[in-house]
Design a protein around this motif. Structure first.
Motif, PDB file in Angstrom:
ATOM      1  N   GLY A 174       0.802  -1.223   0.000  1.00  0.00           N
ATOM      2  CA  GLY A 174       0.000   0.000   0.000  1.00  0.00           C
ATOM      3  C   GLY A 174       0.826   1.261   0.000  1.00  0.00           C
ATOM      4  O   GLY A 174       0.395   2.288   0.537  1.00  0.00           O
ATOM      5  N   CYS A 175       2.007   1.219  -0.650  1.00  0.00           N
ATOM      6  CA  CYS A 175       2.890   2.393  -0.672  1.00  0.00           C
ATOM      7  C   CYS A 175       2.291   3.557  -1.454  1.00  0.00           C
ATOM      8  O   CYS A 175       2.645   4.715  -1.226  1.00  0.00           O
ATOM      9  N   GLY A 176       1.431   3.260  -2.412  1.00  0.00           N
ATOM     10  CA  GLY A 176       0.748   4.315  -3.159  1.00  0.00           C
ATOM     11  C   GLY A 176       1.488   4.821  -4.381  1.00  0.00           C
ATOM     12  O   GLY A 176       1.002   5.726  -5.073  1.00  0.00           O
ATOM     13  N   LYS A 177       2.643   4.255  -4.706  1.00  0.00           N
ATOM     14  CA  LYS A 177       3.403   4.730  -5.854  1.00  0.00           C
ATOM     15  C   LYS A 177       2.657   4.471  -7.165  1.00  0.00           C
ATOM     16  O   LYS A 177       2.740   5.270  -8.104  1.00  0.00           O
ATOM     17  N   CYS A 178       1.940   3.347  -7.228  1.00  0.00           N
ATOM     18  CA  CYS A 178       1.194   3.044  -8.457  1.00  0.00           C
ATOM     19  C   CYS A 178       0.047   4.032  -8.657  1.00  0.00           C
ATOM     20  O   CYS A 178      -0.298   4.380  -9.794  1.00  0.00           O
ATOM     21  N   PHE A 179      -0.562   4.520  -7.559  1.00  0.00           N
ATOM     22  CA  PHE A 179      -1.639   5.509  -7.697  1.00  0.00           C
ATOM     23  C   PHE A 179      -1.089   6.798  -8.316  1.00  0.00           C
ATOM     24  O   PHE A 179      -1.714   7.426  -9.167  1.00  0.00           O
ATOM     25  N   GLU A 180       0.097   7.183  -7.838  1.00  0.00           N
ATOM     26  CA  GLU A 180       0.672   8.468  -8.227  1.00  0.00           C
ATOM     27  C   GLU A 180       1.136   8.490  -9.679  1.00  0.00           C
ATOM     28  O   GLU A 180       0.994   9.489 -10.368  1.00  0.00           O
ATOM     29  N   ILE A 181       1.686   7.374 -10.143  1.00  0.00           N
ATOM     30  CA  ILE A 181       2.290   7.382 -11.481  1.00  0.00           C
ATOM     31  C   ILE A 181       1.326   6.981 -12.585  1.00  0.00           C
ATOM     32  O   ILE A 181       1.538   7.344 -13.737  1.00  0.00           O
TER      33      ILE A 181
END
Length: 262
Positions: A174-181
């Protein structure tokens, strides 16, 4: 193989072609652009032109005006018996007689056939000044996009591979990097994990895989293709797609016949 429409109206459609292969998807795309007959002005007889534009320039402009096309009116299966030369079975005349001062628009043309008219009435053709006159007869005939772009019934006709996107929950932190990029908003957070919510929008850029340090995202190409088709307006976009398939079927049957004769 089957087709699922995502959205559709008279001039625009998005649909999914499932369980097929790239060669057929591309053949259908090309058929929609080049094998569906439409009406377009093929030649113009000028009786009077005292405007500031030469006959050739006006004829070119008039030829690019999209015309409503009711193919059933002509009772044609593939191509007219005249083979594109032009005859009463595949032609419609449009007349124009206007004196200035006035801007001449596509809606000023008077057609012999009420069903054959410019798609849009507000396309400017030429501006006439005081004392100038334009009198002509424009003859439209059925043609194919393979002959000239003016006969193409679509302005946009593209397809892309659909993706199968999977998040491995055991690896996702759930680091959220995929949401951001992700430029297409394929993911959203749910219970502290990445969740796939818009798989259809995935463009297969795989940027999410590159930034995921846990290797929790898997993306695979499928045998499904997402089409976007925009009609110029001569006919309904669904009719364009259907007639393109009919043209492909006809060509396939002709090829089978040729092979059988060998």
């Amino acid at each position: 193989m089957k087709v699922e429409f995502v959205k559709a109206d008279e001039t625009y459609a998005e649909f999914i072609l499932r369980d097929t292969y790239p060669a057929f998807a591309n053949a259908w795309r090309r058929a929609m652009k080049s094998l569906v007959p439409t009406l377009a002005v093929d030649y113009v007889d000028f009786y009077m032109n005292s405007s500031y534009l030469y006959d050739e320039i006006l004829a070119h402009r008039i030829g690019l005006i999209p015309l409503k096309t009711n193919i059933d009116r002509f009772n044609l299966q593939d191509q007219c018996v005249c083979e594109g030369e032009g005859c009463p079975s595949c032609q419609v005349s449009l007349r124009l007689n206007i004196e200035g001062p006035k801007v001449v628009y596509s809606g000023d043309f008077i057609s012999d056939d009420p069903d054959t008219r410019p798609v849009y009435d507000n396309i400017p053709v030429v501006e006439l000044y005081e004392g100038q006159q334009l009198m002509l007869e424009a003859v439209a005939r059925l043609g194919f996009g393979r002959e000239h772009a003016k006969f193409q019934p679509v302005s946009v006709c593209t397809y892309r591979n659909l993706a199968k996107v999977k998040v491995i929950e055991e690896k996702c932190t759930g680091c959220g990097k995929c949401f951001e990029i992700c430029p297409k908003n394929v993911f959203e957070e749910k219970d502290g994990k990445a969740n796939v919510v818009n798989e259809y929008a995935c463009s297969l850029c795989r940027d999410c895989i590159k930034v995921c340090e846990q290797d929790a995202i898997e993306i695979e190409e499928t045998d499904d293709f997402a089409f976007k088709v925009e009609s110029v307006g001569q006919m309904d976009v669904k009719e364009i797609a259907r007639r393109a398939l009919t043209a492909l079927k006809s060509k396939a049957e002709e090829m089978i016949k040729i092979v059988d004769e060998l």
